[in-house]
Scaffold this motif. Structure first.
Motif, PDB file in Angstrom:
ATOM      1  N   UNK A  72       0.804  -1.225   0.000  1.00  0.00           N
ATOM      2  CA  UNK A  72       0.000   0.000   0.000  1.00  0.00           C
ATOM      3  C   UNK A  72       0.835   1.271   0.000  1.00  0.00           C
ATOM      4  N   UNK A  73       2.117   1.166   0.264  1.00  0.00           N
ATOM      5  CA  UNK A  73       2.958   2.353   0.265  1.00  0.00           C
ATOM      6  C   UNK A  73       4.411   1.950   0.075  1.00  0.00           C
ATOM      7  N   UNK A  74       5.240   2.953  -0.196  1.00  0.00           N
ATOM      8  CA  UNK A  74       6.665   2.739  -0.313  1.00  0.00           C
ATOM      9  C   UNK A  74       7.405   3.827   0.440  1.00  0.00           C
ATOM     10  N   UNK A  75       8.516   3.464   1.067  1.00  0.00           N
ATOM     11  CA  UNK A  75       9.324   4.453   1.774  1.00  0.00           C
ATOM     12  C   UNK A  75      10.757   4.384   1.260  1.00  0.00           C
ATOM     13  N   UNK A  76      11.393   5.542   1.196  1.00  0.00           N
ATOM     14  CA  UNK A  76      12.809   5.637   0.873  1.00  0.00           C
ATOM     15  C   UNK A  76      13.560   6.010   2.142  1.00  0.00           C
ATOM     16  N   UNK A  77      14.651   5.288   2.395  1.00  0.00           N
ATOM     17  CA  UNK A  77      15.442   5.524   3.602  1.00  0.00           C
ATOM     18  C   UNK A  77      16.915   5.595   3.233  1.00  0.00           C
ATOM     19  N   UNK A  78      17.684   6.202   4.092  1.00  0.00           N
ATOM     20  CA  UNK A  78      19.137   6.200   3.943  1.00  0.00           C
ATOM     21  C   UNK A  78      19.749   6.271   5.328  1.00  0.00           C
ATOM     22  N   UNK A 192      12.922   1.029   0.419  1.00  0.00           N
ATOM     23  CA  UNK A 192      14.053   1.265  -0.478  1.00  0.00           C
ATOM     24  C   UNK A 192      15.160   1.922   0.328  1.00  0.00           C
ATOM     25  N   UNK A 193      16.243   1.197   0.551  1.00  0.00           N
ATOM     26  CA  UNK A 193      17.376   1.714   1.299  1.00  0.00           C
ATOM     27  C   UNK A 193      18.419   2.229   0.305  1.00  0.00           C
ATOM     28  N   UNK A 194      18.586   3.545   0.252  1.00  0.00           N
ATOM     29  CA  UNK A 194      19.537   4.164  -0.669  1.00  0.00           C
ATOM     30  C   UNK A 194      20.860   4.359   0.057  1.00  0.00           C
ATOM     31  N   UNK A 195      21.846   3.530  -0.310  1.00  0.00           N
ATOM     32  CA  UNK A 195      23.117   3.519   0.406  1.00  0.00           C
ATOM     33  C   UNK A 195      24.280   3.643  -0.583  1.00  0.00           C
ATOM     34  N   UNK A 196      25.478   4.042  -0.093  1.00  0.00           N
ATOM     35  CA  UNK A 196      26.618   4.221  -1.008  1.00  0.00           C
ATOM     36  C   UNK A 196      26.947   2.984  -1.841  1.00  0.00           C
ATOM     37  N   UNK A 197      26.823   1.797  -1.249  1.00  0.00           N
ATOM     38  CA  UNK A 197      27.150   0.582  -1.987  1.00  0.00           C
ATOM     39  C   UNK A 197      26.102   0.165  -2.992  1.00  0.00           C
ATOM     40  N   UNK A 198      24.939   0.837  -2.976  1.00  0.00           N
ATOM     41  CA  UNK A 198      23.851   0.493  -3.878  1.00  0.00           C
ATOM     42  C   UNK A 198      22.563   0.272  -3.102  1.00  0.00           C
ATOM     43  N   UNK A 206       3.250 -12.954   0.442  1.00  0.00           N
ATOM     44  CA  UNK A 206       2.346 -13.825   1.211  1.00  0.00           C
ATOM     45  C   UNK A 206       3.128 -14.741   2.152  1.00  0.00           C
ATOM     46  N   UNK A 207       2.425 -15.222   3.165  1.00  0.00           N
ATOM     47  CA  UNK A 207       3.026 -16.176   4.090  1.00  0.00           C
ATOM     48  C   UNK A 207       4.019 -15.571   5.049  1.00  0.00           C
ATOM     49  N   UNK A 208       3.939 -14.256   5.285  1.00  0.00           N
ATOM     50  CA  UNK A 208       4.850 -13.633   6.231  1.00  0.00           C
ATOM     51  C   UNK A 208       6.271 -13.541   5.750  1.00  0.00           C
ATOM     52  N   UNK A 209       6.461 -13.563   4.437  1.00  0.00           N
ATOM     53  CA  UNK A 209       7.790 -13.477   3.840  1.00  0.00           C
ATOM     54  C   UNK A 209       8.043 -12.064   3.310  1.00  0.00           C
ATOM     55  N   UNK A 210       9.300 -11.767   3.067  1.00  0.00           N
ATOM     56  CA  UNK A 210       9.684 -10.503   2.435  1.00  0.00           C
ATOM     57  C   UNK A 210      10.820 -10.791   1.463  1.00  0.00           C
ATOM     58  N   UNK A 211      10.725 -10.204   0.276  1.00  0.00           N
ATOM     59  CA  UNK A 211      11.794 -10.348  -0.727  1.00  0.00           C
ATOM     60  C   UNK A 211      12.799  -9.213  -0.559  1.00  0.00           C
ATOM     61  N   UNK A 212      14.073  -9.576  -0.600  1.00  0.00           N
ATOM     62  CA  UNK A 212      15.173  -8.622  -0.502  1.00  0.00           C
ATOM     63  C   UNK A 212      15.973  -8.630  -1.798  1.00  0.00           C
ATOM     64  N   UNK A 234      25.680  -4.920   5.874  1.00  0.00           N
ATOM     65  CA  UNK A 234      26.425  -3.668   5.700  1.00  0.00           C
ATOM     66  C   UNK A 234      25.513  -2.487   5.369  1.00  0.00           C
ATOM     67  N   UNK A 235      24.404  -2.742   4.674  1.00  0.00           N
ATOM     68  CA  UNK A 235      23.606  -1.638   4.143  1.00  0.00           C
ATOM     69  C   UNK A 235      22.308  -1.367   4.889  1.00  0.00           C
ATOM     70  N   UNK A 236      21.784  -2.329   5.604  1.00  0.00           N
ATOM     71  CA  UNK A 236      20.461  -2.184   6.235  1.00  0.00           C
ATOM     72  C   UNK A 236      20.632  -2.111   7.745  1.00  0.00           C
ATOM     73  N   UNK A 237      20.074  -1.089   8.397  1.00  0.00           N
ATOM     74  CA  UNK A 237      20.242  -0.959   9.850  1.00  0.00           C
ATOM     75  C   UNK A 237      19.752  -2.168  10.634  1.00  0.00           C
ATOM     76  N   UNK A 238      18.619  -2.728  10.242  1.00  0.00           N
ATOM     77  CA  UNK A 238      18.093  -3.928  10.887  1.00  0.00           C
ATOM     78  C   UNK A 238      17.930  -5.006   9.815  1.00  0.00           C
ATOM     79  N   UNK A 239      19.018  -5.652   9.437  1.00  0.00           N
ATOM     80  CA  UNK A 239      18.965  -6.599   8.321  1.00  0.00           C
ATOM     81  C   UNK A 239      18.185  -7.857   8.672  1.00  0.00           C
TER      82      UNK A 239
END
Length: 369
Positions: A72-78, A192-198, A206-212, A234-239
């Motif tokens: 329902x929404x998207x967020x951009x983070x860095x 969307x995590x916008x980080x120096x490495x990419x 579905x099923x409580x999964x998330x694609x990375x 390296x790129x996600x604060x809570x990987x």
């Protein structure tokens, strides 16, 4: 030799969708699929509003909604800081693994036209005499039809037999992806995590999964789960913690456009006609829109050459628009130095407010395609 109105080469999401549309109108359709068993590989998951409308037209929209997860929404983070949020309002994007969407389409086609899907049959040759197309196969004999459709993907045999080249377009990059249990507490939000490495993108499933999905500096075909885990750490604060048995795939995203979509009585749809970067997830829905347009063109039937020429013009323009959007997405997510990254982050903040937010919402939901 069996004789039909339309022969579709390729029993994936796009070929099955078109077959359902045709069968609903009473068209005698046959689908030739080289695989003997459905693929369960981790592939496309995104179903955009226009794609869902196309599935409604084929009679499977309700079944897809019942199984899919809404985005329902998207967020951009860095560096863990929120930069922007875009809400999709009453037109969420749905997430459903492609193999489930294909299974629902197969069930629909079997109800409409039992036996129309023939598996274990590989296309070997095409002969268009101006009235009908003869399709030679490895497998269950030859097939003849008034029209033939190549829905056989990026490495389309149909396109190769026609001698149609694929022309490169802007947008290329290496990526790796895997699915994991969703521990983000982000719910129905894409991140969307916008980080120096990419960029690192994640989407609820579905099923409580998330694609990375992580951008790579260069393609790494031998990517392991442990390697992808290190990138996420390296790129996600809570990987996420990728399961040891997670299927990790690395791929090169690129964009190519067939020099033509129609030759005589043979038509290309979906990835056979346009290879659109999976970043942004619009390729599958774009193929379903091809199917809708082709079904309308064949239904009119009074001036086939004119109708198919209009089909080609319209779908080529749509593919080019989708490629421009995908190329922009890929450029925004590429590895970047400090100054370049700061400029991108400033642009993201600016696009989070009107009128930029409306354009971003339209791009993510595939309006205008």
């Amino acid at each position: 030799m069996s004789d039909h109105d339309v022969a579709i080469v390729g029993g994936g999401a796009v070929g099955l969708h078109l077959a359902c549309l045709l069968a609903q109108r009473g068209v005698d359709v046959v689908v030739l699929e080289r695989r003997t068993d459905p693929s369960a590989a981790s592939r496309a998951i995104g179903i955009h509003p226009p794609g869902l409308a196309a599935l409604d037209a084929a009679g499977v929209g309700g079944a897809v909604r019942a199984e899919a997860t809404e985005i329902r929404s998207g967020v951009a983070l860095s560096r863990g800081r929120l930069l922007a949020r875009v809400r999709f309002g009453g037109q969420p994007i749905l997430a459903l693994p492609q193999h489930r969407t294909e299974a629902l389409l197969r069930e629909r086609l079997d109800a409409l036209a039992p036996g129309a899907l023939r598996t274990g049959i590989e296309l070997a040759g095409l002969d268009d005499d101006g009235e009908r197309v003869a399709l030679a196969t490895h497998g269950d004999g030859a097939v003849r039809a008034r029209w033939a459709v190549g829905a056989d993907g990026i490495r389309s045999t149909t396109r190769q037999l026609l001698g149609i080249r694929m022309l490169p377009r802007r947008g290329v990059g290496g990526y790796a992806m895997a699915d994991a249990p969703d521990t983000t507490r982000a719910g129905a939000t894409a991140m969307l995590h916008l980080e120096p490495g990419g960029i690192v993108e994640s989407f609820p499933m579905p099923g409580g999964q998330r694609r990375w999905v992580a951008r790579l500096a260069a393609p790494e075909p031998g990517m392991t789960t442990a390697q992808l885990q290190r990138i996420l750490d390296q790129r996600v604060p809570e990987p996420p913690l990728l399961p040891a048995d997670a299927t990790t795939s690395a791929f090169l995203a690129r964009q190519r456009l067939a020099e033509r979509f129609v030759r005589g009585r043979v038509v290309l749809v979906g990835d056979a006609a346009h290879e659109v970067s999976p970043i942004g997830g619009q390729g599958m829905s774009l193929g379903w829109l091809d199917g809708l347009a082709l079904d309308r063109a064949l239904a009119r039937g009074t001036a086939p050459a004119d109708e198919l020429a209009a089909y080609e013009r319209g779908r080529r323009r749509a593919a080019e628009r989708a490629m421009r959007r995908a190329a922009w997405n890929m450029a925004m997510g590429a590895p970047a130095g400090r100054a370049e990254l700061e400029a991108r982050l400033a642009l993201v903040r600016a696009l989070a407010v009107p009128p930029g937010s409306a354009a971003v919402r339209a791009a993510f939901t595939m309006r205008g395609l």
